[in-house]
Design an enzyme around this catalytic site. Structure first.
Site, PDB file in Angstrom:
ATOM      1  CB  ALA A   1      37.010  45.315  46.398  1.00 24.70           C
ATOM      2  CE  LYS A   2      31.885  48.330  40.907  1.00 22.82           C
ATOM      3  NZ  LYS A   2      30.673  48.239  41.674  1.00 22.82           N
ATOM      4  N   GLY A   3      36.177  45.081  40.536  1.00 13.56           N
ATOM      5  CA  GLY A   3      37.030  44.399  39.583  1.00 13.56           C
ATOM      6  C   GLY A   3      36.268  44.098  38.322  1.00 13.56           C
TER       7      GLY A   3
END
Ligand code: NAD
Length: 433
Positions: free
Chosen positions: A119-121
């Site tokens: 994931a990345k945000g």
């Protein structure tokens, strides 16, 4: 080493950093999938994220006015476990960049055999434009906006550009207050007082040093006989340089954003404060000693045994790859070698140990932190070091084995290891419903 260019130049992404991350991640998926017999449906699924959450984050500024920011959380694949990846606060955060970096996290967790997906945000904001109070309010409101899609068993954020352990403590507190219980495992990279792990900060640099040591041994170059140049003297570069020096290597050059210093007889690395301890101290050290000063570009082409680019991305390019004189490159930073440079270095027979393996100590100790949080039991620093050593050597060996078996580069071998694990998990679980 392969003599064929990795990718044709007309496929080369040059538009923006965000295009780069996604295109590069997809291209690496395609290359690894070509080496393996992967069902086309699984390959197709992995080219896209499971979900991308876009949220609006209103924040009251210190003067009473309200500003509205955009936040993202991209979740790529969770077949092997909860999504895992950083949260960055930066003006150029974008949807595609988050997706590309989330895919990168999927490969990184899989190459380390961690039970996580990617994931990345982040939030589109210049963190320097916010006061501490504003940053705290922004973090708490963002946490609320993404609360339904994160959690210790679903998606576990961590610090990244523009965020730090304090940001993670606010996130953990905001999440816990809404859930009605203290849930430290929702986030990693926290201060130790609220469930952070010992040894987390130095872990990416430590893993770079371990991987460098293993690879040098493999090429019959014990560290005692090896000279090293390290670009960037921050968390990754300084910790890697210090350990390599401690383990017998001669570190002849280091740098920060202002330039490099060089002593062919070896620098006293332990005497130079890291970026975190004293920003840009490399320059001050140079002024106080009689070491030779070089530019960052000159450091990259020094005649050394090992080059560790550990500052920023895209520093080894088609323009300088022909001039690199190191016998081995170990990627400390994320993405320091462009696709074209990678092809040139491969053609020239210079091995490049890729970022997804070399700096994976960070996410590995994040995994240790998550285990400690779930079990409510802190590990000693010695245990963290021992377990990291063991995980890194195991992962390095898995990559070496694929490299030898398939006669591919270290980078391709790492992606093959990662993708074969992910594909096997997809194959075993099947498609629901
Ligand atoms: P940092 O901010 O602690 O240090 C960065 C260092 O690089 C500083 O010495 C700075 O002066 C120098 N620098 C900055 N811009 C430069 C430039 N254009 N040319 C040369 N030097 C420059 O950063 P860090 O945490 O050590 O991260 C370095 C790299 O490693 C980044 O690519 C990061 O994404 C990656 N990385 C970091 C971690 C982590 O947990 N810290 C984990 C994995 C990968």
């Amino acid at each position: 080493m392969a003599t064929k260019p990795r990718f044709s130049t007309d496929e080369q992404p040059t538009v923006t950093a965000s295009d780069n991350a996604l295109e590069t991640a997809r291209r690496q998926l395609a290359r690894a999938a070509d080496c393996l017999e992967i069902e086309p449906g699984i390959r197709e699924r992995l080219a896209y994220p499971d979900a991308v959450h876009e949220v609006t984050v209103p924040v009251e500024r210190d003067d009473g006015s309200v500003d509205v920011f955009t936040g993202y959380r991209a979740q790529h694949d969770s077949i092997r476990g909860p999504y895992k990846g950083g949260l960055r606060y930066h003006p150029e955060v974008g949807r595609d960049e988050c997706v590309g970096l989330a895919m990168w996290m999927t490969w990184k967790c899989a190459v380390m055999d961690l039970p996580f997906g990617g994931a990345k945000g982040g939030i589109v904001v210049d963190p320097k434009s916010l006061s501490d109070d504003e940053t705290e309010r922004l973090t708490r409101r963002f946490t609320q906006e993404i609360r339904d899609v994160i959690g210790p068993n679903t998606d576990i954020p961590a610090p990244d550009m523009g965020t730090d352990p304090e940001t993670m403590a606010w996130l953990m507190d905001a999440y816990s207050m809404q859930e009605g219980e203290t849930i430290p495992g929702v986030v990693t990279g926290k201060p130790p007082a609220v469930g952070g792990s010992r040894g987390r900060e130095e872990a990416p640099g430590r893993s770079v040093a371990i991987v460098t040591r293993e690879t040098c041994d493999y090429y019959d170059r014990p560290l005692e006989d090896v000279t090293v140049a390290v670009q960037g003297f921050g968390s990754v570069g300084a910790n890697a340089a210090r350990l390599l020096e401690e383990w017998g290597a001669t570190v002849v050059a280091v740098s920060d954003v202002n330039g490099a210093i060089y002593d062919p007889d070896g620098l006293d690395v332990a005497a130079i404060p890291s970026h975190d301890e004293e920003p840009e101290a490399v320059t001050r050290y140079a002024a106080e000693t009689d070491v030779t000063r070089l530019s960052n570009d000159e450091l990259l082409v020094l005649d050394v045994d090992v080059l560790v680019p550990a500052a920023v991305g895209n520093v080894l390019t088609a323009d300088n790859a022909d001039d690199v004189r190191a016998d081995l490159v170990v990627e400390g930073a994320n993405g320091p070698t462009t696709v074209d440079a990678d092809a040139i270095l491969a053609e020239r027979g210079i091995p490049v140990v890729p970022d997804i393996l070399a700096n994976a100590g960070g996410v590995t100790v994040s995994y240790f932190e998550w285990l400690q949080d779930i079990n409510r039991r802190a590990w000693s620093l010695e245990r963290v070091h021992d377990e990291l050593e063991s995980e890194m050597v195991t992962a390095w060996n898995a990559v070496r084995e694929q490299r030898e078996r398939r006669d591919v580069t270290w980078r391709d071998a790492a992606y093959v290891v990662a993708l074969s694990r992910i594909a096997e998990a997809h194959d075993s679980r099947g498609l629901w419903p």
